[in-house]
Scaffold this active site. Structure first.
Site, mmCIF file in Angstrom:
data_model
loop_
_atom_site.group_PDB
_atom_site.id
_atom_site.type_symbol
_atom_site.label_atom_id
_atom_site.label_comp_id
_atom_site.label_asym_id
_atom_site.label_seq_id
_atom_site.Cartn_x
_atom_site.Cartn_y
_atom_site.Cartn_z
ATOM 1 N N ARG A 116 -23.399 32.368 4.660
ATOM 2 C CA ARG A 116 -23.658 33.411 5.657
ATOM 3 C C ARG A 116 -23.175 34.711 5.034
ATOM 4 O O ARG A 116 -21.968 34.907 4.840
ATOM 5 C CB ARG A 116 -22.901 33.095 6.951
ATOM 6 C CG ARG A 116 -23.128 34.084 8.097
ATOM 7 C CD ARG A 116 -22.366 33.601 9.323
ATOM 8 N NE ARG A 116 -22.336 34.564 10.406
ATOM 9 C CZ ARG A 116 -23.186 34.573 11.429
ATOM 10 N NH1 ARG A 116 -24.147 33.654 11.485
ATOM 11 N NH2 ARG A 116 -23.082 35.470 12.385
ATOM 12 N N HIS A 143 -32.632 35.060 9.755
ATOM 13 C CA HIS A 143 -31.721 34.131 10.421
ATOM 14 C C HIS A 143 -32.517 32.869 10.796
ATOM 15 O O HIS A 143 -32.720 32.561 11.976
ATOM 16 C CB HIS A 143 -31.124 34.783 11.668
ATOM 17 C CG HIS A 143 -29.883 34.125 12.178
ATOM 18 N ND1 HIS A 143 -29.366 32.958 11.632
ATOM 19 C CD2 HIS A 143 -29.045 34.450 13.201
ATOM 20 C CE1 HIS A 143 -28.276 32.611 12.285
ATOM 21 N NE2 HIS A 143 -28.056 33.491 13.242
ATOM 22 N N GLN A 146 -31.126 29.967 13.295
ATOM 23 C CA GLN A 146 -31.181 30.326 14.705
ATOM 24 C C GLN A 146 -32.580 30.097 15.259
ATOM 25 O O GLN A 146 -32.748 29.583 16.379
ATOM 26 C CB GLN A 146 -30.771 31.786 14.901
ATOM 27 C CG GLN A 146 -30.864 32.280 16.341
ATOM 28 C CD GLN A 146 -29.898 31.577 17.263
ATOM 29 O OE1 GLN A 146 -28.694 31.553 17.011
ATOM 30 N NE2 GLN A 146 -30.404 30.987 18.347
ATOM 31 N N ASP A 238 -31.504 40.701 21.526
ATOM 32 C CA ASP A 238 -30.341 40.586 20.649
ATOM 33 C C ASP A 238 -29.519 41.859 20.814
ATOM 34 O O ASP A 238 -29.966 42.833 21.443
ATOM 35 C CB ASP A 238 -30.817 40.411 19.193
ATOM 36 C CG ASP A 238 -29.695 40.010 18.238
ATOM 37 O OD1 ASP A 238 -28.592 39.697 18.719
ATOM 38 O OD2 ASP A 238 -29.931 40.022 17.017
ATOM 39 N N CYS A 278 -29.616 35.116 21.176
ATOM 40 C CA CYS A 278 -28.976 34.323 20.124
ATOM 41 C C CYS A 278 -27.450 34.355 20.199
ATOM 42 O O CYS A 278 -26.791 33.543 19.542
ATOM 43 C CB CYS A 278 -29.462 34.782 18.752
ATOM 44 S SG CYS A 278 -29.257 36.547 18.440
ATOM 45 N N ARG A 306 -28.376 24.827 18.348
ATOM 46 C CA ARG A 306 -28.002 25.126 16.961
ATOM 47 C C ARG A 306 -27.471 23.855 16.301
ATOM 48 O O ARG A 306 -27.765 23.567 15.136
ATOM 49 C CB ARG A 306 -26.933 26.226 16.913
ATOM 50 C CG ARG A 306 -27.410 27.634 17.206
ATOM 51 C CD ARG A 306 -28.329 28.175 16.111
ATOM 52 N NE ARG A 306 -27.683 28.219 14.818
ATOM 53 C CZ ARG A 306 -26.903 29.202 14.384
ATOM 54 N NH1 ARG A 306 -26.665 30.244 15.166
ATOM 55 N NH2 ARG A 306 -26.385 29.174 13.162
#
Length: 322
Positions: A116, A143, A146, A238, A278, A306
């Protein structure tokens, strides 16, 4: 073992990197989602799968995380393997060791790497030099993990992905990029509404639109949140300022204020539309409290997924199917 997913396709994924959804076909994405549904069902029934027995995942974090770290670490444990957390201060990358040396060293110790980080180039270089699978846990560009969970959630809630209308309202960031690609690949329609100057990158939009044409779906960019929300099956948002953009917070608040997902936006969508985020969320900024905590919100199912989506990914690229 089961009939929920194509085992031949799953076996073809073994050893494959997961850097972006651009590299995965529609069939491969559906295979991962069906495998996630299967593993989730077995987990809920108390049945144990250990396809990663004896396997270790190195997890490199140059960005802070809650969901990514916990879901990968717990996922590896539930699959019979182990996860090794490495912060940016725990490894020699922070002191100038090359990506290639790091990749080669880790390849001799562990069975997979999840990273990450900020720059997509870091992940691409790591994958180039590693001899084990590399997973994109998040970059400033994409991403994909996700979005696997997002597609899983929509499929569970709506029964299908093909023909679904998704409205993403907010910053044209890594989430918007991966959602556009993921939706295009599975035949869902997506409209991204961003303020002028904050739209997704043209190159990624054009790529997603090319894929969408092949799947008889659409990818549209607009500056009107109400237009995006019209007859949507899913409303998604988001945060307005992602990690590393904190100095832009005030400027972004002014630009994004008309893009808050609230009752007016939800009223433009279908009556049975779901709300997705998310996380982490800033209630009262990108989404009103009544929406994110309301009956249409599926944010915690989305967050739980997830775990299940990543277990499917780990099993497909690192494990042995039981």
């Amino acid at each position: 073992m089961n009939t929920l997913y194509r085992e031949d396709v799953t076996n073809e994924l073994k050893g494959k990197n997961f850097l972006s959804l651009k590299d995965f076909s529609k069939e491969e994405i559906h295979t991962l989602l069906d495998l996630a549904i299967y593993l989730k069902k077995r987990y809920k029934q108390g049945l144990i799968n250990h396809p990663l027995k004896g396997k270790t995942l190195a997890m490199i974090f140059e960005k802070a995380s809650t969901r990514t770290r916990v879901s990968f670490e717990v996922g590896m444990y539930q699959l019979g393997g182990s996860a090794l957390f490495l912060s940016k201060n725990d490894i020699q990358l922070s002191r100038g060791e090359s990506i290639s040396d790091t990749a080669n060293v880790l390849s001799s110790y562990v069975d997979g790497i999840m990273i990450r980080t900020f720059d997509q180039g870091t992940i691409d270089a790591l994958a180039t030099h590693a001899s084990i699978p590399v997973i994109n846990g998040l970059t400033d560009l994409y991403h994909p993990c996700q979005v696997l969970a997002d597609l899983l959630t929509i499929k569970e809630r709506k029964g299908t992905l093909n023909g679904m209308n998704i409205a993403y309202i907010g910053d044209g960031n890594n989430m918007a990029h991966s959602l556009m690609i993921g939706c295009a690949k599975v035949g869902a329609n997506i409209t991204v509404a961003s303020p002028n100057g904050y739209e997704p990158l043209n190159s990624i939009t054009e790529f997603a639109q090319t894929i969408a044409k092949q799947e008889n779906s659409s990818v549209e960019i607009t500056n009107s949140p109400l237009h995006a929300a019209m007859e949507a099956d899913v409303i998604y948002t988001d945060v307005w300022a992602s990690m590393g953009q904190e100095e832009e917070q005030i400027e972004r608040e002014l630009a994004f204020r008309p893009f808050q997902v609230n009752e007016n936006i939800m009223n433009e969508a279908k009556k049975d539309a779901i709300f997705m985020h998310c996380l982490p969320a800033h209630r009262g900024e990108e989404v009103s409290t009544d929406v994110i905590d309301g009956e249409q919100s599926v944010i915690f199912q989305q967050s739980e997924n997830r775990l299940h989506a990543q277990k499917a990914l780990l099993t497909a690229i690192m494990g042995e199917l039981e």
